[in-house]
Design a protein around this motif. Sequence first.
Motif, PDB file in Angstrom:
ATOM      1  N   PRO A  39       0.820  -1.226   0.000  1.00  0.00           N
ATOM      2  CA  PRO A  39       0.000   0.000   0.000  1.00  0.00           C
ATOM      3  C   PRO A  39       0.852   1.275   0.000  1.00  0.00           C
ATOM      4  CG  PRO A  39      -0.809  -1.543   1.645  1.00  0.00           C
ATOM      5  CD  PRO A  39       0.480  -2.098   1.121  1.00  0.00           C
ATOM      6  N   TRP A  40       1.960   1.248   0.698  1.00  0.00           N
ATOM      7  CA  TRP A  40       2.855   2.407   0.717  1.00  0.00           C
ATOM      8  C   TRP A  40       3.584   2.545  -0.620  1.00  0.00           C
ATOM      9  CZ3 TRP A  40       2.834  -0.915   5.057  1.00  0.00           C
ATOM     10  CH2 TRP A  40       2.198  -0.373   6.182  1.00  0.00           C
ATOM     11  N   ALA A  41       3.902   1.432  -1.254  1.00  0.00           N
ATOM     12  CA  ALA A  41       4.593   1.469  -2.545  1.00  0.00           C
ATOM     13  C   ALA A  41       3.724   2.155  -3.590  1.00  0.00           C
ATOM     14  CB  ALA A  41       4.961   0.057  -2.986  1.00  0.00           C
ATOM     15  N   ARG A  42       2.449   1.825  -3.611  1.00  0.00           N
ATOM     16  CA  ARG A  42       1.536   2.448  -4.577  1.00  0.00           C
ATOM     17  C   ARG A  42       1.480   3.961  -4.375  1.00  0.00           C
ATOM     18  NH1 ARG A  42      -4.282   3.354  -4.429  1.00  0.00           N
ATOM     19  NH2 ARG A  42      -4.958   3.724  -6.549  1.00  0.00           N
ATOM     20  N   ALA A  43       1.328   4.383  -3.136  1.00  0.00           N
ATOM     21  CA  ALA A  43       1.282   5.816  -2.839  1.00  0.00           C
ATOM     22  C   ALA A  43       2.605   6.486  -3.209  1.00  0.00           C
ATOM     23  CB  ALA A  43       0.969   6.045  -1.366  1.00  0.00           C
ATOM     24  N   ALA A  44       3.713   5.829  -2.926  1.00  0.00           N
ATOM     25  CA  ALA A  44       5.020   6.418  -3.230  1.00  0.00           C
ATOM     26  C   ALA A  44       5.252   6.529  -4.733  1.00  0.00           C
ATOM     27  CB  ALA A  44       6.125   5.594  -2.581  1.00  0.00           C
ATOM     28  N   PHE A  45       4.822   5.533  -5.512  1.00  0.00           N
ATOM     29  CA  PHE A  45       4.959   5.632  -6.970  1.00  0.00           C
ATOM     30  C   PHE A  45       4.112   6.782  -7.518  1.00  0.00           C
ATOM     31  CE2 PHE A  45       6.557   1.126  -7.302  1.00  0.00           C
ATOM     32  CZ  PHE A  45       7.741   1.457  -7.943  1.00  0.00           C
ATOM     33  N   ASN A  46       2.892   6.933  -7.021  1.00  0.00           N
ATOM     34  CA  ASN A  46       2.041   8.042  -7.474  1.00  0.00           C
ATOM     35  C   ASN A  46       2.682   9.383  -7.163  1.00  0.00           C
ATOM     36  OD1 ASN A  46       0.082   6.331  -8.447  1.00  0.00           O
ATOM     37  ND2 ASN A  46      -1.131   6.383  -6.587  1.00  0.00           N
ATOM     38  N   ILE A  47       3.250   9.508  -5.983  1.00  0.00           N
ATOM     39  CA  ILE A  47       3.852  10.779  -5.596  1.00  0.00           C
ATOM     40  C   ILE A  47       5.203  10.973  -6.281  1.00  0.00           C
ATOM     41  CG2 ILE A  47       4.618  12.179  -3.634  1.00  0.00           C
ATOM     42  CD1 ILE A  47       2.356  10.828  -2.050  1.00  0.00           C
ATOM     43  N   ALA A  48       5.871   9.882  -6.666  1.00  0.00           N
ATOM     44  CA  ALA A  48       7.107  10.013  -7.452  1.00  0.00           C
ATOM     45  C   ALA A  48       6.817  10.683  -8.787  1.00  0.00           C
ATOM     46  CB  ALA A  48       7.746   8.645  -7.675  1.00  0.00           C
ATOM     47  N   VAL A  49       5.729  10.303  -9.424  1.00  0.00           N
ATOM     48  CA  VAL A  49       5.339  10.946 -10.688  1.00  0.00           C
ATOM     49  C   VAL A  49       4.993  12.409 -10.442  1.00  0.00           C
ATOM     50  CG1 VAL A  49       3.616  10.947 -12.541  1.00  0.00           C
ATOM     51  CG2 VAL A  49       4.573   8.786 -11.718  1.00  0.00           C
ATOM     52  N   TYR A  50       4.280  12.674  -9.361  1.00  0.00           N
ATOM     53  CA  TYR A  50       3.941  14.052  -9.009  1.00  0.00           C
ATOM     54  C   TYR A  50       5.198  14.859  -8.688  1.00  0.00           C
ATOM     55  CZ  TYR A  50       1.877  17.932  -6.345  1.00  0.00           C
ATOM     56  OH  TYR A  50       1.531  19.166  -5.870  1.00  0.00           O
ATOM     57  N   THR A  51       6.161  14.229  -8.034  1.00  0.00           N
ATOM     58  CA  THR A  51       7.408  14.917  -7.711  1.00  0.00           C
ATOM     59  C   THR A  51       8.208  15.225  -8.976  1.00  0.00           C
ATOM     60  OG1 THR A  51       7.486  13.841  -5.560  1.00  0.00           O
ATOM     61  CG2 THR A  51       9.544  14.759  -6.361  1.00  0.00           C
ATOM     62  N   LEU A  53       6.849  15.864 -11.961  1.00  0.00           N
ATOM     63  CA  LEU A  53       6.129  16.888 -12.720  1.00  0.00           C
ATOM     64  C   LEU A  53       5.088  17.573 -11.826  1.00  0.00           C
ATOM     65  CD1 LEU A  53       5.510  14.680 -15.871  1.00  0.00           C
ATOM     66  CD2 LEU A  53       7.252  16.449 -15.629  1.00  0.00           C
ATOM     67  N   PRO A  54       5.523  18.433 -10.905  1.00  0.00           N
ATOM     68  CA  PRO A  54       4.579  18.995  -9.936  1.00  0.00           C
ATOM     69  C   PRO A  54       3.753  20.173 -10.440  1.00  0.00           C
ATOM     70  CG  PRO A  54       6.744  19.811  -9.467  1.00  0.00           C
ATOM     71  CD  PRO A  54       6.892  18.835 -10.596  1.00  0.00           C
ATOM     72  N   PHE A  55       4.219  20.854 -11.461  1.00  0.00           N
ATOM     73  CA  PHE A  55       3.507  22.045 -11.911  1.00  0.00           C
ATOM     74  C   PHE A  55       2.375  21.640 -12.852  1.00  0.00           C
ATOM     75  CE2 PHE A  55       7.713  23.466 -10.695  1.00  0.00           C
ATOM     76  CZ  PHE A  55       7.396  24.472  -9.815  1.00  0.00           C
ATOM     77  N   GLY A  56       1.194  22.157 -12.575  1.00  0.00           N
ATOM     78  CA  GLY A  56       0.007  21.786 -13.337  1.00  0.00           C
ATOM     79  C   GLY A  56      -0.810  20.711 -12.649  1.00  0.00           C
ATOM     80  N   SER A  57      -0.367  20.267 -11.473  1.00  0.00           N
ATOM     81  CA  SER A  57      -1.082  19.262 -10.681  1.00  0.00           C
ATOM     82  C   SER A  57      -1.045  19.679  -9.221  1.00  0.00           C
ATOM     83  CB  SER A  57      -0.425  17.893 -10.793  1.00  0.00           C
ATOM     84  OG  SER A  57      -0.181  17.538 -12.102  1.00  0.00           O
ATOM     85  N   ARG A  58      -1.888  19.017  -8.440  1.00  0.00           N
ATOM     86  CA  ARG A  58      -1.831  19.243  -6.996  1.00  0.00           C
ATOM     87  C   ARG A  58      -2.305  17.982  -6.295  1.00  0.00           C
ATOM     88  NH1 ARG A  58      -6.971  21.563  -4.879  1.00  0.00           N
ATOM     89  NH2 ARG A  58      -8.430  21.396  -6.609  1.00  0.00           N
ATOM     90  N   ALA A  59      -1.868  17.816  -5.073  1.00  0.00           N
ATOM     91  CA  ALA A  59      -2.257  16.668  -4.260  1.00  0.00           C
ATOM     92  C   ALA A  59      -3.371  17.106  -3.314  1.00  0.00           C
ATOM     93  CB  ALA A  59      -1.070  16.146  -3.469  1.00  0.00           C
ATOM     94  N   VAL A 130      -4.499  12.012  -3.457  1.00  0.00           N
ATOM     95  CA  VAL A 130      -4.644  11.733  -4.878  1.00  0.00           C
ATOM     96  C   VAL A 130      -4.152  12.970  -5.624  1.00  0.00           C
ATOM     97  CG1 VAL A 130      -7.045  12.493  -4.978  1.00  0.00           C
ATOM     98  CG2 VAL A 130      -6.207  10.856  -6.643  1.00  0.00           C
ATOM     99  N   ILE A 131      -3.552  12.747  -6.788  1.00  0.00           N
ATOM    100  CA  ILE A 131      -3.012  13.829  -7.590  1.00  0.00           C
ATOM    101  C   ILE A 131      -4.072  14.205  -8.637  1.00  0.00           C
ATOM    102  CG2 ILE A 131      -1.085  14.591  -9.021  1.00  0.00           C
ATOM    103  CD1 ILE A 131      -0.371  13.669  -6.115  1.00  0.00           C
ATOM    104  N   VAL A 132      -4.420  15.480  -8.682  1.00  0.00           N
ATOM    105  CA  VAL A 132      -5.425  15.976  -9.632  1.00  0.00           C
ATOM    106  C   VAL A 132      -4.839  17.147 -10.409  1.00  0.00           C
ATOM    107  CG1 VAL A 132      -7.382  15.224  -8.219  1.00  0.00           C
ATOM    108  CG2 VAL A 132      -6.473  17.526  -7.928  1.00  0.00           C
ATOM    109  N   PRO A 133      -5.385  17.406 -11.609  1.00  0.00           N
ATOM    110  CA  PRO A 133      -4.927  18.606 -12.339  1.00  0.00           C
ATOM    111  C   PRO A 133      -5.260  19.873 -11.564  1.00  0.00           C
ATOM    112  CG  PRO A 133      -6.206  17.142 -13.778  1.00  0.00           C
ATOM    113  CD  PRO A 133      -6.329  16.604 -12.381  1.00  0.00           C
ATOM    114  N   ALA A 134      -4.363  20.843 -11.652  1.00  0.00           N
ATOM    115  CA  ALA A 134      -4.570  22.107 -10.919  1.00  0.00           C
ATOM    116  C   ALA A 134      -5.549  23.005 -11.630  1.00  0.00           C
ATOM    117  CB  ALA A 134      -3.248  22.820 -10.733  1.00  0.00           C
TER     118      ALA A 134
END
Length: 134
Positions: A39-51, A53-59, A130-134
């Motif tokens: 469960p932590w791996a899934r969250a970390a992979f999602n946030i790795a993508v967000y990390t 490319l952080p601009f244009g998205s938000r958590a 969850v990561i959503v478009p800004a």
Amino acid sequence: MAPVSILLNLLWILIGGAWMAFGWVVAAVIMAITIIGLPWARAAFNIAVYTLLPFGSRAVNRYDVTGVEDIGTGPLGVLGNIIWFVLAGWWLALGHLLTALVLAVTIIGLPFAWAHLKLAGIALWPIGKVIVPA
């Protein structure tokens, strides 16, 4: 994605975003190796993508998006976040804080430092986000 977001994301990758995204991937792989860490791996992979490319998205909190409380947004999510904080959250947050300090020294680095500070907060408590478009 807006052209400004694309430009900011390219600059982000060049001046520190890539190595912090790599840190998130390392944390995700370590968690995935242990079956109970999935469960932590899934969250970390999602946030790795967000990390990366952080601009244009938000958590945001998943409950705010779906309106439904689930396992990650309830009491088990809190327990999961406490375990995450002890195992990986504090060192990822520290990496984001140190990078933010270095970037904040320059005027051009201020927006990137602010993004690292937001990511440091997410690093401490990622389950249920969850990561959503800004």
